[in-house]
Write an enzyme that holds these catalytic residues in place. Structure first.
Site, PDB file in Angstrom:
ATOM      1  N   ASP A 223       0.709  -1.254   0.119  1.00  0.00           N
ATOM      2  CA  ASP A 223       0.051   0.018  -0.094  1.00  0.00           C
ATOM      3  C   ASP A 223       0.900   1.113  -0.043  1.00  0.00           C
ATOM      4  O   ASP A 223       1.827   1.235   0.874  1.00  0.00           O
ATOM      5  CB  ASP A 223      -1.081  -0.208   1.101  1.00  0.00           C
ATOM      6  CG  ASP A 223      -2.000   1.188   1.088  1.00  0.00           C
ATOM      7  OD1 ASP A 223      -2.923   0.874   0.072  1.00  0.00           O
ATOM      8  OD2 ASP A 223      -2.215   1.765   1.903  1.00  0.00           O
ATOM      9  N   SER A 224       0.502   2.285  -0.774  1.00  0.00           N
ATOM     10  CA  SER A 224       1.518   3.371  -0.898  1.00  0.00           C
ATOM     11  C   SER A 224       0.806   4.468  -1.241  1.00  0.00           C
ATOM     12  O   SER A 224      -0.565   4.512  -1.470  1.00  0.00           O
ATOM     13  CB  SER A 224       2.587   3.015  -2.032  1.00  0.00           C
ATOM     14  OG  SER A 224       1.772   2.962  -3.341  1.00  0.00           O
TER      15      SER A 224
END
Length: 235
Positions: free
Chosen positions: A74-75
């Site tokens: 996740d970014s």
């Protein structure tokens, strides 16, 4: 060994395979990567309030449903002067999920009056590995149609869980440049630049870099490389 990557983007598997080959050499051939999308798995509801929480949530979701080790990431973008926003809301900052042009336009408007030296930012990525214990009695039945939100790890009490972070620091420029990449790439200029860009004095946004140039310095690449020792330990 089969590992499921919590994504519907087959291109992400290519990136992970390249990193495994780079780090593990011939041992990378012992790992078969498959995507959650190819197995018909839905996406979980991302209820975490940090990148780490959402990456772990997605990896648990896949591991619980397949009984296999799972990788997820996740970014998002963190802008210092905005109090670390947009953060986990990066993909839907403008109110419409995945509208890159609207997200970029809104962010640029919000910091329009900020001086260049104060437009510092960074992309951050959390990568998670969840490896359930191989016990048929404890493994949940595979249910590709289920969209239940899994965030507490129920059914994975003995699983090995690893979460790592990677960052790419840079600056928000004043107008979009470049057509490569996605998201905020056209308005983000990484601090780490290709040697030829530094020599010419023409610094590049992420969207002006080739995929190879970007992957060498990207937050996701750094996080996935940091995850390799945990993956290797499963072999």
């Amino acid at each position: 060994m089969k590992i499921v990557v919590a994504t519907h983007n087959e291109g992400k598997l290519v990136e992970i395979r390249a990193i495994l080959a780079e780090r593990l050499g011939d041992r990378a051939d012992e790992i078969e990567l498959v995507s959650a999308g190819s197995l018909g798995l839905s996406d979980p509801v991302e209820t975490g309030v940090t990148f780490e929480a959402n990456a772990l949530l997605k990896a648990r979701f896949v591991a619980l449903r397949t009984g296999l080790p799972a990788i997820a990431d996740d970014s998002g973008l963190i802008v210092d002067v905005m109090g670390n926003a947009p953060g986990i809301l990066s993909a839907r900052w403008s109110g419409e999920h995945g509208n890159d042009e609207a997200n970029n336009r809104l962010l640029l408007a919000q910091i329009e009056d900020i001086q260049d030296d104060d437009r510092t930012a960074r992309f951050r990525c959390a990568a998670a590995l969840v490896a359930p214990v191989a016990d048929e009695e404890d493994t949940a039945d595979f249910d590709a149609a289920s969209g239940d939100d899994i965030d507490d790890g129920d059914g994975l009490e003995d699983a090995q869980e690893t979460v790592v972070l990677g960052e790419m620091a840079g600056t928000i420029v004043r107008a979009p440049h470049g057509t490569n990449g996605f998201g905020y790439d056209p308005i983000f200029m990484p601090d780490d630049q290709p040697a030829e860009a530094v020599a010419s004095g023409e610094l590049l946004t992420s969207a002006q870099m080739t995929p190879e140039q970007k992957n060498a310095i990207s937050h996701r690449g750094k996080a996935l490389r940091a995850l390799v020792p945990a993956i290797e330990a499963l072999l």
